[in-house]
Design an enzyme around this catalytic site. Structure first.
Site, PDB file in Angstrom:
ATOM      1  N   GLY A 103       7.569  -6.490  97.082  1.00 42.37           N
ATOM      2  CA  GLY A 103       9.108  -6.585  96.478  1.00 42.37           C
ATOM      3  C   GLY A 103       9.112  -7.513  95.464  1.00 42.37           C
ATOM      4  O   GLY A 103       8.477  -8.297  95.305  1.00 42.37           O
TER       5      GLY A 103
ATOM      6  N   ALA B 262      13.615 -12.732  94.924  1.00 43.21           N
ATOM      7  CA  ALA B 262      12.667 -13.529  95.876  1.00 43.21           C
ATOM      8  C   ALA B 262      11.238 -13.366  95.509  1.00 43.21           C
ATOM      9  O   ALA B 262      10.419 -13.905  95.129  1.00 43.21           O
ATOM     10  CB  ALA B 262      12.911 -13.317  97.380  1.00 43.21           C
ATOM     11  N   GLY B 263      10.780 -11.801  95.514  1.00 44.19           N
ATOM     12  CA  GLY B 263       9.529 -11.380  95.264  1.00 44.19           C
ATOM     13  C   GLY B 263       8.995 -11.416  93.686  1.00 44.19           C
ATOM     14  O   GLY B 263       8.065 -11.992  93.528  1.00 44.19           O
TER      15      GLY B 263
ATOM     16  N   SER C   2      34.721  -7.722  93.317  1.00 42.09           N
ATOM     17  CA  SER C   2      34.491  -9.161  93.303  1.00 42.09           C
ATOM     18  C   SER C   2      35.418  -9.987  94.295  1.00 42.09           C
ATOM     19  O   SER C   2      36.577  -9.623  94.221  1.00 42.09           O
ATOM     20  CB  SER C   2      34.362  -9.741  92.114  1.00 42.09           C
ATOM     21  OG  SER C   2      34.150 -11.149  92.367  1.00 42.09           O
TER      22      SER C   2
ATOM     23  N   ARG D 235      34.902 -14.589 104.457  1.00 42.14           N
ATOM     24  CA  ARG D 235      34.863 -13.006 104.718  1.00 42.14           C
ATOM     25  C   ARG D 235      34.890 -12.427 106.082  1.00 42.14           C
ATOM     26  O   ARG D 235      35.576 -11.453 105.932  1.00 42.14           O
ATOM     27  CB  ARG D 235      33.129 -12.634 103.993  1.00 42.14           C
ATOM     28  CG  ARG D 235      33.112 -13.043 102.608  1.00 42.14           C
ATOM     29  CD  ARG D 235      31.901 -12.809 102.393  1.00 42.14           C
ATOM     30  NE  ARG D 235      31.732 -13.137 100.571  1.00 42.14           N
ATOM     31  CZ  ARG D 235      30.437 -12.943 100.094  1.00 42.14           C
ATOM     32  NH1 ARG D 235      29.395 -12.779 100.532  1.00 42.14           N
ATOM     33  NH2 ARG D 235      30.539 -13.191  98.722  1.00 42.14           N
TER      34      ARG D 235
ATOM     35  N   HIS E 126      27.480  -5.400 103.702  1.00 39.15           N
ATOM     36  CA  HIS E 126      27.252  -6.193 102.332  1.00 39.15           C
ATOM     37  C   HIS E 126      25.857  -6.889 102.302  1.00 39.15           C
ATOM     38  O   HIS E 126      25.015  -6.866 101.553  1.00 39.15           O
ATOM     39  CB  HIS E 126      28.196  -7.052 102.277  1.00 39.15           C
ATOM     40  CG  HIS E 126      27.991  -7.725 100.965  1.00 39.15           C
ATOM     41  ND1 HIS E 126      27.873  -7.185  99.556  1.00 39.15           N
ATOM     42  CD2 HIS E 126      27.933  -9.376 100.520  1.00 39.15           C
ATOM     43  CE1 HIS E 126      27.735  -8.293  98.729  1.00 39.15           C
ATOM     44  NE2 HIS E 126      27.739  -9.101  99.281  1.00 39.15           N
TER      45      HIS E 126
ATOM     46  N   LEU F 153      21.581 -15.506  96.076  1.00 42.85           N
ATOM     47  CA  LEU F 153      20.613 -15.622  94.948  1.00 42.85           C
ATOM     48  C   LEU F 153      19.910 -16.927  94.839  1.00 42.85           C
ATOM     49  O   LEU F 153      18.889 -16.996  94.584  1.00 42.85           O
ATOM     50  CB  LEU F 153      21.739 -15.565  93.767  1.00 42.85           C
ATOM     51  CG  LEU F 153      22.365 -14.154  93.706  1.00 42.85           C
ATOM     52  CD1 LEU F 153      23.274 -14.128  92.271  1.00 42.85           C
ATOM     53  CD2 LEU F 153      21.665 -13.139  93.645  1.00 42.85           C
TER      54      LEU F 153
HETATM   55  C1  FAD Z   1      26.816  -5.636  95.663  1.00 41.49           C
HETATM   56  C2  FAD Z   1      26.562  -7.119  95.863  1.00 41.49           C
HETATM   57  C3  FAD Z   1      26.867  -8.087  95.407  1.00 41.49           C
HETATM   58  C4  FAD Z   1      26.241  -9.353  95.673  1.00 41.49           C
HETATM   59  N1  FAD Z   1      26.707 -10.276  94.820  1.00 41.49           N
HETATM   60  C5  FAD Z   1      26.192 -11.560  95.420  1.00 41.49           C
HETATM   61  C6  FAD Z   1      26.386 -12.671  94.539  1.00 41.49           C
HETATM   62  O1  FAD Z   1      27.445 -12.632  93.869  1.00 41.49           O
HETATM   63  N2  FAD Z   1      25.918 -13.837  94.885  1.00 41.49           N
HETATM   64  C7  FAD Z   1      24.849 -13.970  95.960  1.00 41.49           C
HETATM   65  O2  FAD Z   1      24.320 -15.247  95.963  1.00 41.49           O
HETATM   66  N3  FAD Z   1      24.331 -12.904  96.479  1.00 41.49           N
HETATM   67  C8  FAD Z   1      25.055 -11.764  96.227  1.00 41.49           C
HETATM   68  N4  FAD Z   1      24.701 -10.839  96.690  1.00 41.49           N
HETATM   69  C9  FAD Z   1      23.452 -10.735  97.865  1.00 41.49           C
HETATM   70  C10 FAD Z   1      21.962 -10.686  97.007  1.00 41.49           C
HETATM   71  O3  FAD Z   1      22.149  -9.992  95.706  1.00 41.49           O
HETATM   72  C11 FAD Z   1      20.806 -10.322  97.878  1.00 41.49           C
HETATM   73  O4  FAD Z   1      20.947 -10.849  98.916  1.00 41.49           O
HETATM   74  C12 FAD Z   1      19.396 -10.904  97.080  1.00 41.49           C
HETATM   75  O5  FAD Z   1      19.631 -10.365  95.646  1.00 41.49           O
HETATM   76  C13 FAD Z   1      18.507 -10.053  97.709  1.00 41.49           C
HETATM   77  O6  FAD Z   1      17.392 -10.463  97.062  1.00 41.49           O
HETATM   78  P1  FAD Z   1      15.670 -10.080  97.465  1.00 41.49           P
HETATM   79  O7  FAD Z   1      14.919 -10.550  96.479  1.00 41.49           O
HETATM   80  O8  FAD Z   1      15.575 -10.698  98.731  1.00 41.49           O
HETATM   81  O9  FAD Z   1      16.130  -8.388  97.566  1.00 41.49           O
HETATM   82  P2  FAD Z   1      16.003  -7.340  96.664  1.00 41.49           P
HETATM   83  O10 FAD Z   1      16.636  -7.719  95.512  1.00 41.49           O
HETATM   84  O11 FAD Z   1      16.658  -6.070  97.412  1.00 41.49           O
HETATM   85  O12 FAD Z   1      14.644  -6.708  96.274  1.00 41.49           O
HETATM   86  C14 FAD Z   1      13.830  -5.871  97.477  1.00 41.49           C
HETATM   87  C15 FAD Z   1      12.614  -5.500  96.612  1.00 41.49           C
HETATM   88  O13 FAD Z   1      11.667  -4.901  97.439  1.00 41.49           O
HETATM   89  C16 FAD Z   1      11.386  -3.823  97.031  1.00 41.49           C
HETATM   90  N5  FAD Z   1      10.992  -2.919  98.177  1.00 41.49           N
HETATM   91  C17 FAD Z   1      11.751  -2.848  99.291  1.00 41.49           C
HETATM   92  N6  FAD Z   1      11.360  -2.018 100.289  1.00 41.49           N
HETATM   93  C18 FAD Z   1       9.887  -1.875  99.854  1.00 41.49           C
HETATM   94  C19 FAD Z   1       8.964  -0.981 100.343  1.00 41.49           C
HETATM   95  N7  FAD Z   1       8.946  -0.548 101.628  1.00 41.49           N
HETATM   96  N8  FAD Z   1       7.778  -0.978  99.618  1.00 41.49           N
HETATM   97  C20 FAD Z   1       7.691  -1.645  98.644  1.00 41.49           C
HETATM   98  N9  FAD Z   1       8.686  -2.461  98.105  1.00 41.49           N
HETATM   99  C21 FAD Z   1       9.841  -2.513  98.695  1.00 41.49           C
HETATM  100  C22 FAD Z   1      12.329  -3.248  96.296  1.00 41.49           C
HETATM  101  O14 FAD Z   1      11.464  -2.177  95.128  1.00 41.49           O
HETATM  102  C23 FAD Z   1      12.874  -4.657  95.473  1.00 41.49           C
HETATM  103  O15 FAD Z   1      11.815  -4.802  94.552  1.00 41.49           O
HETATM  104  C24 FAD Z   1      25.239  -9.318  96.726  1.00 41.49           C
HETATM  105  C25 FAD Z   1      24.776  -8.076  97.119  1.00 41.49           C
HETATM  106  C26 FAD Z   1      25.086  -6.803  96.853  1.00 41.49           C
HETATM  107  C27 FAD Z   1      24.661  -5.695  97.663  1.00 41.49           C
END
Ligand code: FAD
Ligand code: FES
Lengths: 256, 656
Positions: B59, B63-64, B303, B349, B420, B460
């Site tokens: 990922g 985070a990743g 939003s 929410r 969400h 984020l």
């Molecule tokens: C529409 C929307 C708006 C949002 N707005 C906000 C905001 O304004 N403020 C806020 O703080 N949060 C917001 N959030 C929440 C926030 O965006 C997410 O919780 C956060 O970005 C998740 O980050 P992450 O790095 O954990 O995962 P992600 O960004 O989802 O990354 C997951 C990664 O894992 C990889 N991956 C997944 N499964 C596999 C697999 N099986 N094999 C290999 N790779 C895999 C993907 O390719 C990707 O690179 C929002 C969410 C949504 C849906």
């Protein structure tokens, strides 16, 4: 709505590919373009035919994963991403021709899916500011004039979809490269590496097989984020300055 | 230790922690000193030795991506994986609103303690205080880091950073980059990552999906992946594995998540022995564009900021089909303003979403199917003028019009809640390590710092805190303390896991049934939304627990997946993900049924105050439910991590 689709089918990069015609019934004008393709695929699967492969992910116009040539126009008749296009835009059309991005630098993987990794390699050549995690100054110690921050954001808004390349008769990646350069070179943080960054990214762009820019402007006209041609002018300016400063200007791509 | 953990079919081995108590490894002492003290106590890997270690990061979202870049900068060798064609496209890119940080640049009384306090309270007292405090502490460093990378945050005329208040917070601590904060933060992390790829410290595997975890001698040592272009199944081994694979909201089929978001990575890890924390804690966002028909493939978020100026209402009489402009003021029910006079349209929410569901259940919803309520800007336009509204929300109004073909300047928007975010995820200790030693989990994929409800602009923050500032330290401590045998991809466990993965794919391709993968996913999603969605009760959950195994059984007999493995095959990708969702769904319902209290986003109808608000039961449920796999078809084992609140005292949330 009833529509005739002519879709590019190509089993793999080694296959030659051809157009296949499909008839669709009961397309709702509220469907997005990709939902229309979903419904075609559901039917194909039930008939035992291979569904049409196309890239997509966020379906919100921000990840840049989707991108189709629709009746010869990158992302179709509205200036938006393919996933944000809706079928109501096709009320007065009865045939839709759907193709992948066509560019030497974007080889087809399957059907409508292409390999855009060349974009990542352009970024690798210098599309960053060289700071490691930790040990950076307080955020407000770096002041950025609002105007610069806003302009930098205009460039940074690029989603890397590749429509600019697909629309350009030369297959140039100038708008993509210039948008990133504009973003970083407009900020105080980006100054130390400004000219090296410009030279290296442009060189890499050429090596990846993208064409040169002849100022046609198709790129900006289809860009879902409406990135302006001004970024290309700005980049060419930096490239010229770079050749003085570093004595190493590679200007092969700035022939526009 | 050193037991042979080679997987046998179905009943999976349990790691060395299985019968031990859940050890959260929270340091002692005053909360403001815990992280510093812990950092000092941690063992370090000598700089010259770091290059001898390899770390897998699955990922590359916020985070990743931030973790992979930082680990590489420190000198580790990193193998990074994502399913998109480029790390720049992770779902983090879709975040609009912003990122919180306790900078107190606005001098409005914010502080680390206040951000900590708000987050614990907002999470309805179901998170670990020490983790949340640390999150608030490092939030400050995140903004510094991102600015240094060139993230173009919004600025004031004097060149300083701008802030806004978000999600009902009483201070302005949210940093933003237009409506594209997630995009800009992700591009910052992506660029740092590409820099390390160019330097040869990170090897990036895009279009590569993790399908299983390799556990050798009780420790996570690698993963098995499928190359999504060629179909090649292969093992990758390392000294530690990090999962940053995002949330599992797509178990509901319709959600605001990207289409590819999945549970596969964390689910496979769960099946290999990692405990799953609070799987039923999911967040519903109140302002999304309503469903238009069966063809709908995803839901789009509008939003939260719209609630600052828009007024939410429905007709007073059920079944009133008049256009909104024909309904006089006296026949409109501004239900949030009426029920919650002090917070009005800005209630959290979960509260806003539930009230909306209630009025729609009463038959007062508007639009197709009656699943929508009005978000009306006409008063704001009268008060402020159309130009100000356009300046504030122009982008969102355009997006709304593009999708619905309705002009929100002229007629009210229609909105409805949608799934969400998932607060649940793999259980981790203070070091972000799961119950499988050597397996770390970061970002939305872990059970996280948000308790039973996440505040806006905090995901984020958490993803980047984990990736830039926490994991890179704690993983060093693990490596420095652990003696690891050398393993190669020819290790018998790798071979066996590869064989199992290949076997599952063969099975999916050979069923050749009568239904598509999507049709199963939609059916599952509907049950989850109805029975384990915005409000839940024992009867509904019991029904879901009976239906889900039936759907799953039918899936394995009647799904049709065409083509072969050795090609680009999107149906096959989907089938694997849906197969895992089918199992996860059951665990979510088990968790939701066992937690008979209401808290945050988890609303059990049986547990409410006389006014209909969520009623917590601290005496019986002040713990993290960490579920342990016990073989498919067997009930999972419940482990409890008790929660203690030394600094923020649990109280009943009230927004009246
Ligand atoms: C529409 C929307 C708006 C949002 N707005 C906000 C905001 O304004 N403020 C806020 O703080 N949060 C917001 N959030 C929440 C926030 O965006 C997410 O919780 C956060 O970005 C998740 O980050 P992450 O790095 O954990 O995962 P992600 O960004 O989802 O990354 C997951 C990664 O894992 C990889 N991956 C997944 N499964 C596999 C697999 N099986 N094999 C290999 N790779 C895999 C993907 O390719 C990707 O690179 C929002 C969410 C949504 C849906
Ligand atoms: S699918 Fe993300 S931009 Fe279209």
């Amino acid at each position: 709505m009833n529509l005739t689709l002519r879709v590019w089918r190509q089993k793999s990069s080694r296959d030659r590919g051809r157009f296949v015609t499909y008839k669709t019934k009961d397309v709702s004008p509220d469907m997005s373009f990709l939902e229309m393709l979903d419904s075609v695929n559901e039917e194909l699967i039930l008939k035992g035919e291979d569904p049409i492969a196309f890239d997509h992910d966020c379906r919100e116009g921000i990840c840049g994963m989707c991108g189709l040539m629709i009746n010869g126009v990158a992302h179709g008749p509205e200036q938006t991403t393919t996933c944000q296009l809706h079928m109501r835009s096709f009320k007065y059309v009865d045939t839709i021709v759907i193709e992948p991005w066509r560019s030497k630098a974007f080889p087809v993987i399957k059907d409508l899916v292409v390999d855009r990794s060349a974009f990542d390699r352009i970024i690798q050549a210098g599309g960053y500011i060289s700071v490691s995690t930790g040990g950076v100054p307080d955020a407000n110690a770096i002041l950025v004039p609002k105007q610069n921050a806003d302009m930098a954001m205009d460039g940074a808004a690029c989603i890397g979809c590749g429509a600019c390349v697909a629309a350009c008769p030369n297959g140039s990646a100038m708008l993509f490269t210039a948008a990133k350069l504009g973003h970083l070179n407009l900020l105080p943080q980006g100054q130390p590496e400004r000219y090296d960054r410009t030279i290296h990214m442009v060189e890499r762009m050429d090596e990846e097989g993208f064409g040169g820019c002849t100022n046609i402007g198709e790129c900006s006209a289809v860009c879902p984020k409406e990135i302006s041609l001004d970024f290309i002018a700005r980049m060419n300016g930096d490239l010229i300055k770079a050749s003085f400063i570093t004595g190493n200007g590679s200007t092969s791509s700035s022939d526009g | 230790m050193a037991t042979d953990t080679r997987p046998k079919t179905d009943i999976r081995p349990i790691t060395e922690y299985a019968n031990a108590n859940l050890e959260s490894r929270v340091p002692s002492g005053p909360i403001e000193q815990r992280w510093d003290k812990h950092r000092f106590d941690m063992k370090l890997v000598n700089p010259a030795n770091k290059r001898k270690y390899t770390i897998i990061v699955v990922g590359t979202g916020l985070a990743g991506g931030s973790a992979a870049a930082t680990l590489a900068e420190l000198g580790y060798n990193v193998l990074a994986f994502c399913y998109q064609d480029s790390p720049r496209r992770a779902h983090s890119i879709a975040a609009q609103g912003g990122i919180n940080a306790a900078k107190n640049y606005q001098n409005d009384g914010d502080s680390i303690f206040r951000l900590f306090y708000d987050t614990v309270k907002g999470g309805d007292f179901r998170s670990r205080e020490s983790n949340v405090y640390r999150l608030a502490q490092v939030s400050v460093n995140i903004i510094d880091q991102c600015v240094a990378q060139g993230v173009p945050f919004a600025r004031e005329y004097g060149g300083m950073l701008a802030n806004r208040s978000f999600g009902g917070a009483q201070v302005s601590r949210t940093f933003y980059a237009r409506g594209q904060t997630g995009q800009q933060l992700l591009l910052g992390a992506y660029q740092a990552l590409e820099r390390q790829i160019a330097a040869g410290k990170v090897k990036m595997f895009p279009r590569t999906e993790m399908l299983d975890l390799i556990v050798i001698n009780g420790r996570a040592r690698g993963i098995v992946t499928r190359n999504m272009v060629t179909g090649k199944i292969e093992s990758h081994v390392a000294d530690a594995v990090v999962l940053g694979t995002g949330g599992y909201g797509n178990v509901f089929y319709l959600s605001t998540n990207a289409k590819g978001c999945n549970t596969t990575a964390i689910w496979r890890a769960y099946r290999r022995g990692a405990f799953f924390g609070n799987p039923c804690f999911t967040q519903i966002h109140p302002t999304c564009i309503p469903v238009t028909g069966d063809h709908q493939s995803k839901l789009t978020l509008m939003s939260e900021s719209l609630r600052n100026d828009g007024r939410i209402w429905v007709p007073r009489t059920p079944g009133d089909k008049r256009p909104p402009s024909h309904i006089p003021e006296s026949e409109r029910d501004y239900y949030l303003e009426e029920r919650y006079p002090s917070f009005g349209n800005l209630v959290p929410r979960d509260v806003a979403s539930r009230s909306t569901k209630q009025v729609c259940d009463e038959g007062r919803g508007v639009g197709p199917g009656g699943l929508g309520v009005y978000l009306d800007f006409s008063d704001a336009i009268k008060r402020l003028g159309v130009n100000i509204i356009r300046e504030r929300y122009g982008n969102l109004f355009d997006m709304y019009e593009r999708i619905t073909d309705e002009n929100p300047y002229k007629e009210p928007m229609r909105i409805y809640p949608a799934i969400h975010y998932t607060m649940g995820g793999l259980w981790v200790d203070y070091n972000l390590m799961s119950t499988i030693p050597g397996l770390f989990v970061i970002g939305e994929a872990n059970f996280s710092d948000h308790g039973a409800n996440r505040l806006g602009a905090s995901a984020l923050m958490q993803g980047l805190a984990d990736g830039y500032f926490i994991l890179p330290y704690t993983i060093g401590d693990y490596l420095a303390q652990t003696k690891l045998d050398k393993v190669g991809t020819d290790h018998p466990v790798c071979q066996e896991v590869e064989a199992e993965v290949t076997e599952q794919i063969k099975r999916l391709l050979s069923i050749d049934g009568k239904r598509t993968v999507d049709s199963f996913h939609k059916e599952l999603g509907k049950i989850m939304w109805d029975k384990c969605g915005m409000s839940r009760n024992a009867e509904g959950l019991t029904y879901a627990l009976q239906r889900i195994p039936e759907i799953r059984a039918e899936f394995w007999e009647n799904v049709r997946v065409l083509g072969e493995n050795e090609e680009f095959n999107q149906s096959l990708e989907k089938a694997g993900r849906v197969a895992d969702f089918m199992e996860l769904a059951e665990l979510m319902c088990i968790d939701a049924l066992h937690r008979s209290e209401s808290c945050g986003g988890h609303f059990r109808e049986e547990s409410q105050t006389p006014e209909g608000e969520a009623l917590r039961d601290d005496e019986n449920f002040s713990y993290v439910a960490a579920w342990q796999f016990n073989g498919l078809g067997n009930k999972p084992i419940l482990n409890k991590e008790p929660l203690e609140f030394e600094y923020v005292h649990p109280s009943q949330r009230s927004y009246k």
